[in-house]
Design a protein around this motif. Structure first.
Motif, PDB file in Angstrom:
ATOM      1  N   UNK A 105       0.828  -1.201   0.000  1.00 29.66           N
ATOM      2  CA  UNK A 105       0.000   0.000   0.000  1.00 29.66           C
ATOM      3  C   UNK A 105       0.871   1.264   0.000  1.00 29.66           C
ATOM      4  N   UNK A 106       2.140   1.110   0.310  1.00 34.59           N
ATOM      5  CA  UNK A 106       3.058   2.247   0.336  1.00 34.59           C
ATOM      6  C   UNK A 106       3.540   2.535  -1.081  1.00 34.59           C
ATOM      7  N   UNK A 107       3.250   3.709  -1.594  1.00 36.06           N
ATOM      8  CA  UNK A 107       3.668   4.083  -2.934  1.00 36.06           C
ATOM      9  C   UNK A 107       5.082   4.667  -2.893  1.00 36.06           C
ATOM     10  N   UNK A 108       5.942   4.141  -3.707  1.00 36.79           N
ATOM     11  CA  UNK A 108       7.313   4.635  -3.794  1.00 36.79           C
ATOM     12  C   UNK A 108       7.419   5.489  -5.044  1.00 36.79           C
ATOM     13  N   UNK A 109       7.795   6.740  -4.873  1.00 32.86           N
ATOM     14  CA  UNK A 109       7.983   7.611  -6.033  1.00 32.86           C
ATOM     15  C   UNK A 109       9.471   7.775  -6.342  1.00 32.86           C
ATOM     16  N   UNK A 110      10.309   7.619  -5.349  1.00 36.91           N
ATOM     17  CA  UNK A 110      11.760   7.697  -5.514  1.00 36.91           C
ATOM     18  C   UNK A 110      12.368   6.477  -4.845  1.00 36.91           C
ATOM     19  N   UNK A 111      13.420   5.949  -5.426  1.00 36.92           N
ATOM     20  CA  UNK A 111      14.119   4.814  -4.818  1.00 36.92           C
ATOM     21  C   UNK A 111      15.579   5.170  -4.600  1.00 36.92           C
ATOM     22  N   UNK A 112      16.100   4.663  -3.513  1.00 39.77           N
ATOM     23  CA  UNK A 112      17.553   4.676  -3.350  1.00 39.77           C
ATOM     24  C   UNK A 112      18.047   3.390  -3.975  1.00 39.77           C
ATOM     25  N   UNK A 113      19.272   3.397  -4.430  1.00 37.79           N
ATOM     26  CA  UNK A 113      19.822   2.164  -4.996  1.00 37.79           C
ATOM     27  C   UNK A 113      21.285   2.034  -4.624  1.00 37.79           C
ATOM     28  N   UNK A 114      21.853   0.883  -4.946  1.00 38.61           N
ATOM     29  CA  UNK A 114      23.227   0.580  -4.534  1.00 38.61           C
ATOM     30  C   UNK A 114      24.276   1.384  -5.283  1.00 38.61           C
ATOM     31  N   UNK A 115      23.933   2.090  -6.292  1.00 41.41           N
ATOM     32  CA  UNK A 115      24.752   3.059  -7.035  1.00 41.41           C
ATOM     33  C   UNK A 115      26.029   2.504  -7.645  1.00 41.41           C
ATOM     34  N   UNK A 116      26.833   1.782  -6.864  1.00 48.59           N
ATOM     35  CA  UNK A 116      28.207   1.496  -7.250  1.00 48.59           C
ATOM     36  C   UNK A 116      28.398   0.423  -8.322  1.00 48.59           C
ATOM     37  N   UNK A 117      27.406  -0.386  -8.581  1.00 50.35           N
ATOM     38  CA  UNK A 117      27.600  -1.483  -9.524  1.00 50.35           C
ATOM     39  C   UNK A 117      27.887  -1.029 -10.943  1.00 50.35           C
ATOM     40  N   UNK A 118      28.822  -1.701 -11.556  1.00 51.97           N
ATOM     41  CA  UNK A 118      29.188  -1.360 -12.938  1.00 51.97           C
ATOM     42  C   UNK A 118      28.083  -1.764 -13.902  1.00 51.97           C
ATOM     43  N   UNK A 119      27.537  -2.959 -13.706  1.00 55.51           N
ATOM     44  CA  UNK A 119      26.486  -3.442 -14.608  1.00 55.51           C
ATOM     45  C   UNK A 119      25.165  -3.675 -13.889  1.00 55.51           C
ATOM     46  N   UNK A 120      25.207  -4.043 -12.598  1.00 53.35           N
ATOM     47  CA  UNK A 120      24.000  -4.341 -11.838  1.00 53.35           C
ATOM     48  C   UNK A 120      23.787  -3.316 -10.730  1.00 53.35           C
ATOM     49  N   UNK A 121      22.511  -3.111 -10.376  1.00 53.92           N
ATOM     50  CA  UNK A 121      22.136  -2.246  -9.253  1.00 53.92           C
ATOM     51  C   UNK A 121      21.029  -2.938  -8.468  1.00 53.92           C
ATOM     52  N   UNK A 122      20.917  -2.612  -7.193  1.00 58.45           N
ATOM     53  CA  UNK A 122      19.808  -3.079  -6.369  1.00 58.45           C
ATOM     54  C   UNK A 122      19.091  -1.856  -5.840  1.00 58.45           C
ATOM     55  N   UNK A 123      17.765  -1.829  -5.989  1.00 60.05           N
ATOM     56  CA  UNK A 123      17.027  -0.697  -5.413  1.00 60.05           C
ATOM     57  C   UNK A 123      16.502  -1.086  -4.037  1.00 60.05           C
ATOM     58  N   UNK A 124      15.930  -0.130  -3.324  1.00 52.76           N
ATOM     59  CA  UNK A 124      15.509  -0.372  -1.946  1.00 52.76           C
ATOM     60  C   UNK A 124      14.299  -1.297  -1.831  1.00 52.76           C
ATOM     61  N   UNK A 125      13.654  -1.622  -2.957  1.00 54.20           N
ATOM     62  CA  UNK A 125      12.549  -2.571  -2.938  1.00 54.20           C
ATOM     63  C   UNK A 125      13.027  -4.009  -3.119  1.00 54.20           C
ATOM     64  N   UNK A 126      14.337  -4.185  -3.280  1.00 56.12           N
ATOM     65  CA  UNK A 126      14.911  -5.517  -3.421  1.00 56.12           C
ATOM     66  C   UNK A 126      15.070  -5.987  -4.851  1.00 56.12           C
ATOM     67  N   UNK A 127      14.785  -5.121  -5.810  1.00 56.38           N
ATOM     68  CA  UNK A 127      14.947  -5.495  -7.216  1.00 56.38           C
ATOM     69  C   UNK A 127      16.398  -5.327  -7.643  1.00 56.38           C
ATOM     70  N   UNK A 128      16.896  -6.305  -8.374  1.00 56.72           N
ATOM     71  CA  UNK A 128      18.206  -6.212  -9.016  1.00 56.72           C
ATOM     72  C   UNK A 128      17.945  -6.058 -10.503  1.00 56.72           C
ATOM     73  N   UNK A 129      18.635  -5.097 -11.122  1.00 57.91           N
ATOM     74  CA  UNK A 129      18.466  -4.892 -12.558  1.00 57.91           C
ATOM     75  C   UNK A 129      19.784  -4.417 -13.148  1.00 57.91           C
ATOM     76  N   UNK A 130      19.833  -4.496 -14.470  1.00 61.20           N
ATOM     77  CA  UNK A 130      20.998  -3.960 -15.166  1.00 61.20           C
ATOM     78  C   UNK A 130      20.922  -2.442 -15.117  1.00 61.20           C
TER      79      UNK A 130
END
Length: 200
Positions: free
Chosen positions: A64-89
């Protein structure tokens, strides 16, 4: 120009310049020392019986909590993780900092490359796996038993995401002999125990 050279050759002028330089040096040194003492006192733990007021808020997947902005792991060269637990390129990161959940590379709470002890080959997978809601009891046990050496680091943690970012970074528990990883493949750990010690 000639007058300036003569003036600089006079001993009293050199004495004044030296005196002012010395005063500047001493005041700068004292200010730096005051800052160092103030910083040290902020980091000291008051007494051994004092329990750390952990401020970690665990998100238990409340959609029910709407996220409009996410923090993410920033440092990955090819992969990142956002605060919702998603890993993406990196290419699938949206402008708001969240992973595009519709992208084929995006996966939530992925533990790919992670071992049973909570140590992973890839930092981003470690953070994502750590963010799983079922890891809350494990992380709370860790927070309650955190060694004094880690208290200053983990008291600055505000929420589950920041805790996982900090926990998954390599630390002194990841190395042996101060210069070699205990397990060079699985060196990013969120679990309670350090990586398995592999023969060199």
């Amino acid at each position: 120009m000639m007058v300036l050279r003569r003036l600089l050759r006079k001993r009293w002028v050199l004495g004044v310049v030296f005196g002012l330089s010395l005063i500047y040096f001493l005041t700068s040194t004292l200010k730096q020392e005051e800052r160092t003492i103030r910083d040290r006192t902020l980091l000291e733990v008051r007494d051994s019986d004092h329990h750390i007021p952990w401020k970690v808020r665990f998100n238990l997947g409340n959609s029910s909590r709407q996220i409009t902005q996410c923090r993410n792991s920033i440092q990955g060269k090819t992969l990142l993780t956002d605060e919702l637990g998603y890993v993406c390129e990196r290419k699938d990161l949206l402008v708001n900092g969240c992973c595009n959940v519709n992208a084929p590379s995006s996966r939530q709470y992925i533990c790919k490359s992670c071992l049973a002890n909570g140590c992973c080959n890839i930092y981003e997978y470690c953070v994502s796996c750590c963010l799983q809601p079922d890891k809350q009891p494990l992380l709370e046990r860790f927070l309650n038993r955190a060694a004094e050496g880690f208290q200053n680091l983990f008291t600055a943690v505000e929420d589950h995401f920041e805790l996982c970012l900090a926990k998954c970074r390599t630390s002194s528990q990841s190395v042996q002999h101060e210069n070699t990883y205990r397990n060079p493949q699985a060196k990013y750990c969120y679990g309670e125990s350090p990586p398995e010690l592999l023969p060199i």
